[in-house]
Design an enzyme around this catalytic site. Sequence first.
Site, PDB file in Angstrom:
ATOM      1  N   ASN A   1       0.862  -1.180   0.000  1.00  0.00           N
ATOM      2  CA  ASN A   1       0.000   0.000   0.000  1.00  0.00           C
ATOM      3  C   ASN A   1       0.903   1.236   0.000  1.00  0.00           C
ATOM      4  O   ASN A   1       1.658   1.468   0.942  1.00  0.00           O
ATOM      5  CB  ASN A   1      -0.913  -0.044   1.232  1.00  0.00           C
ATOM      6  CG  ASN A   1      -1.932   1.045   1.171  1.00  0.00           C
ATOM      7  OD1 ASN A   1      -1.589   2.183   0.877  1.00  0.00           O
ATOM      8  ND2 ASN A   1      -3.183   0.719   1.425  1.00  0.00           N
TER       9      ASN A   1
ATOM     10  N   HIS B   1       1.103   5.958   1.911  1.00  0.00           N
ATOM     11  CA  HIS B   1       1.846   6.702   2.939  1.00  0.00           C
ATOM     12  C   HIS B   1       2.998   7.508   2.358  1.00  0.00           C
ATOM     13  O   HIS B   1       3.428   8.488   2.952  1.00  0.00           O
ATOM     14  CB  HIS B   1       2.293   5.737   4.038  1.00  0.00           C
ATOM     15  CG  HIS B   1       1.142   4.889   4.496  1.00  0.00           C
ATOM     16  ND1 HIS B   1       0.133   5.404   5.281  1.00  0.00           N
ATOM     17  CD2 HIS B   1       0.786   3.621   4.199  1.00  0.00           C
ATOM     18  CE1 HIS B   1      -0.777   4.457   5.466  1.00  0.00           C
ATOM     19  NE2 HIS B   1      -0.399   3.363   4.822  1.00  0.00           N
TER      20      HIS B   1
ATOM     21  N   HIS C   1      -5.198   3.930  -2.369  1.00  0.00           N
ATOM     22  CA  HIS C   1      -6.548   4.361  -1.986  1.00  0.00           C
ATOM     23  C   HIS C   1      -6.745   5.818  -2.410  1.00  0.00           C
ATOM     24  O   HIS C   1      -6.099   6.713  -1.877  1.00  0.00           O
ATOM     25  CB  HIS C   1      -6.668   4.218  -0.454  1.00  0.00           C
ATOM     26  CG  HIS C   1      -8.030   4.510   0.090  1.00  0.00           C
ATOM     27  ND1 HIS C   1      -8.318   4.409   1.428  1.00  0.00           N
ATOM     28  CD2 HIS C   1      -9.194   4.901  -0.499  1.00  0.00           C
ATOM     29  CE1 HIS C   1      -9.588   4.719   1.640  1.00  0.00           C
ATOM     30  NE2 HIS C   1     -10.133   5.029   0.480  1.00  0.00           N
TER      31      HIS C   1
ATOM     32  N   ARG D   1      -8.801   8.585  -1.856  1.00  0.00           N
ATOM     33  CA  ARG D   1      -9.870   9.006  -0.939  1.00  0.00           C
ATOM     34  C   ARG D   1     -10.667  10.153  -1.530  1.00  0.00           C
ATOM     35  O   ARG D   1     -10.145  10.922  -2.335  1.00  0.00           O
ATOM     36  CB  ARG D   1      -9.254   9.455   0.400  1.00  0.00           C
ATOM     37  CG  ARG D   1      -8.918   8.311   1.316  1.00  0.00           C
ATOM     38  CD  ARG D   1      -8.404   8.826   2.653  1.00  0.00           C
ATOM     39  NE  ARG D   1      -8.360   7.745   3.607  1.00  0.00           N
ATOM     40  CZ  ARG D   1      -9.330   7.467   4.477  1.00  0.00           C
ATOM     41  NH1 ARG D   1     -10.401   8.220   4.549  1.00  0.00           N
ATOM     42  NH2 ARG D   1      -9.217   6.456   5.296  1.00  0.00           N
TER      43      ARG D   1
ATOM     44  N   ARG E   1      -6.523  13.142   0.357  1.00  0.00           N
ATOM     45  CA  ARG E   1      -5.532  13.548   1.354  1.00  0.00           C
ATOM     46  C   ARG E   1      -4.149  12.956   1.092  1.00  0.00           C
ATOM     47  O   ARG E   1      -3.158  13.491   1.556  1.00  0.00           O
ATOM     48  CB  ARG E   1      -5.999  13.193   2.766  1.00  0.00           C
ATOM     49  CG  ARG E   1      -5.979  11.710   3.048  1.00  0.00           C
ATOM     50  CD  ARG E   1      -6.153  11.441   4.519  1.00  0.00           C
ATOM     51  NE  ARG E   1      -7.532  11.619   4.927  1.00  0.00           N
ATOM     52  CZ  ARG E   1      -8.085  10.931   5.929  1.00  0.00           C
ATOM     53  NH1 ARG E   1      -7.356  10.058   6.604  1.00  0.00           N
ATOM     54  NH2 ARG E   1      -9.325  11.112   6.267  1.00  0.00           N
TER      55      ARG E   1
ATOM     56  N   THR F   1      -8.535   3.683   7.556  1.00  0.00           N
ATOM     57  CA  THR F   1      -9.773   2.917   7.426  1.00  0.00           C
ATOM     58  C   THR F   1      -9.991   2.127   8.715  1.00  0.00           C
ATOM     59  O   THR F   1      -9.299   1.155   8.978  1.00  0.00           O
ATOM     60  CB  THR F   1      -9.680   1.978   6.200  1.00  0.00           C
ATOM     61  OG1 THR F   1      -9.169   2.736   5.104  1.00  0.00           O
ATOM     62  CG2 THR F   1     -11.033   1.410   5.845  1.00  0.00           C
TER      63      THR F   1
ATOM     64  N   HIS G   1      -4.099  -4.528   7.135  1.00  0.00           N
ATOM     65  CA  HIS G   1      -4.205  -3.412   8.079  1.00  0.00           C
ATOM     66  C   HIS G   1      -3.398  -3.693   9.335  1.00  0.00           C
ATOM     67  O   HIS G   1      -3.670  -4.649  10.063  1.00  0.00           O
ATOM     68  CB  HIS G   1      -5.647  -3.072   8.479  1.00  0.00           C
ATOM     69  CG  HIS G   1      -5.812  -1.586   8.699  1.00  0.00           C
ATOM     70  ND1 HIS G   1      -5.349  -0.956   9.812  1.00  0.00           N
ATOM     71  CD2 HIS G   1      -6.318  -0.615   7.900  1.00  0.00           C
ATOM     72  CE1 HIS G   1      -5.593   0.340   9.707  1.00  0.00           C
ATOM     73  NE2 HIS G   1      -6.169   0.574   8.559  1.00  0.00           N
TER      74      HIS G   1
HETATM   75  N1  PXP Z   1      -5.873  -2.950   3.160  1.00  0.00           N
HETATM   76  C1  PXP Z   1      -6.791  -1.966   3.205  1.00  0.00           C
HETATM   77  C2  PXP Z   1      -8.126  -2.227   2.585  1.00  0.00           C
HETATM   78  C3  PXP Z   1      -6.489  -0.718   3.802  1.00  0.00           C
HETATM   79  O1  PXP Z   1      -7.410   0.253   3.840  1.00  0.00           O
HETATM   80  C4  PXP Z   1      -5.203  -0.516   4.321  1.00  0.00           C
HETATM   81  C5  PXP Z   1      -4.868   0.800   4.962  1.00  0.00           C
HETATM   82  O2  PXP Z   1      -4.667   1.787   4.058  1.00  0.00           O
HETATM   83  C6  PXP Z   1      -4.273  -1.563   4.237  1.00  0.00           C
HETATM   84  C7  PXP Z   1      -4.652  -2.776   3.673  1.00  0.00           C
HETATM   85  C8  PXP Z   1      -2.877  -1.427   4.749  1.00  0.00           C
HETATM   86  O3  PXP Z   1      -2.869  -1.121   6.096  1.00  0.00           O
HETATM   87  P1  PXP Z   1      -1.530  -0.612   6.772  1.00  0.00           P
HETATM   88  O4  PXP Z   1      -1.163   0.661   6.091  1.00  0.00           O
HETATM   89  O5  PXP Z   1      -1.898  -0.450   8.197  1.00  0.00           O
HETATM   90  O6  PXP Z   1      -0.502  -1.688   6.549  1.00  0.00           O
END
Ligand code: PXP
Length: 249
Positions: free
Chosen positions: A9, A12, A45, A47, A51, A106, A199
């Site tokens: 992901n 960040h 993502h 949004r 952001r 999320t 997550h």
């Molecule tokens: N999967 C989904 C659907 C998410 O919304 C997120 C968070 O953006 C992640 C995975 C990854 O989570 P994390 O950034 O905490 O590893």
Amino acid sequence: MTRIRLGLNIDHVATVRNARGGAAPDPVRAASMALAAGVDGITAHLREDRRHIIDKDITALKAVCDAGDKPLNFEMAVTAEMVAIALKLKPHAACLVPERRQERTTEGGLEVAGQADTVGEAVRLLTRAGIRASLFIATDPKQIEAAARMKAPVVEFHTGALCDAWREQDRGLFDAELHKLRVAAELADELGIEVHAGHGIDYDTVPFIAKLPQIKELNIGHFLIGEAIFAGLDTAIHRMRALMDEARK
Ligand code: PXP
């Protein structure tokens, strides 16, 4: 046991970039590096409030994934705007998530059972366009059964509570959450739904999650991007990959 896929992901990186409003650090460059380091796909993502990831990132991320023949997993809220963007973009997969403006991330799973009409319609439109719809849900049988009824090909289980319990050293809660994840993964698999999870996953929690044989893919962001500051993105990805492979042995 089959190899488990790792999706990175990338949001960040865009969060850090947007803190200054310029072009660096570039999430697209990070995605290229991550693909070269061996991740199996990129998750991003878009949004509603833009952001972190912005529209032009998504287009560029799709191009980078296509060039590397790797899937883009487009995370999106169940809104008409996002469905229209997904149908135009045609990513490999679209992960439907709940979205609240006030949240930092999320926070919970998508309410699928209580919104069967809207979520079901989004799944139908995405599927018709050849996009693999994934529902980001809690480890709740009611949500899994609703996902099966709307013929969602994939569910991604929210591992936030499980990973928080580990960090807070609440072993009782951790064990209970892990049990729920195991039972949910078995149920989804029995119903013919591909199981993903994500997550809050880090090096400590990944062995427990990757060990579950029904889970085909993990989507990990915040920890890996944070760890990249200290170890480099390549090293962080390789270490996570090694832990996932070790858990599958
Ligand atoms: N999967 C989904 C659907 C998410 O919304 C997120 C968070 O953006 C992640 C995975 C990854 O989570 P994390 O950034 O905490 O590893």
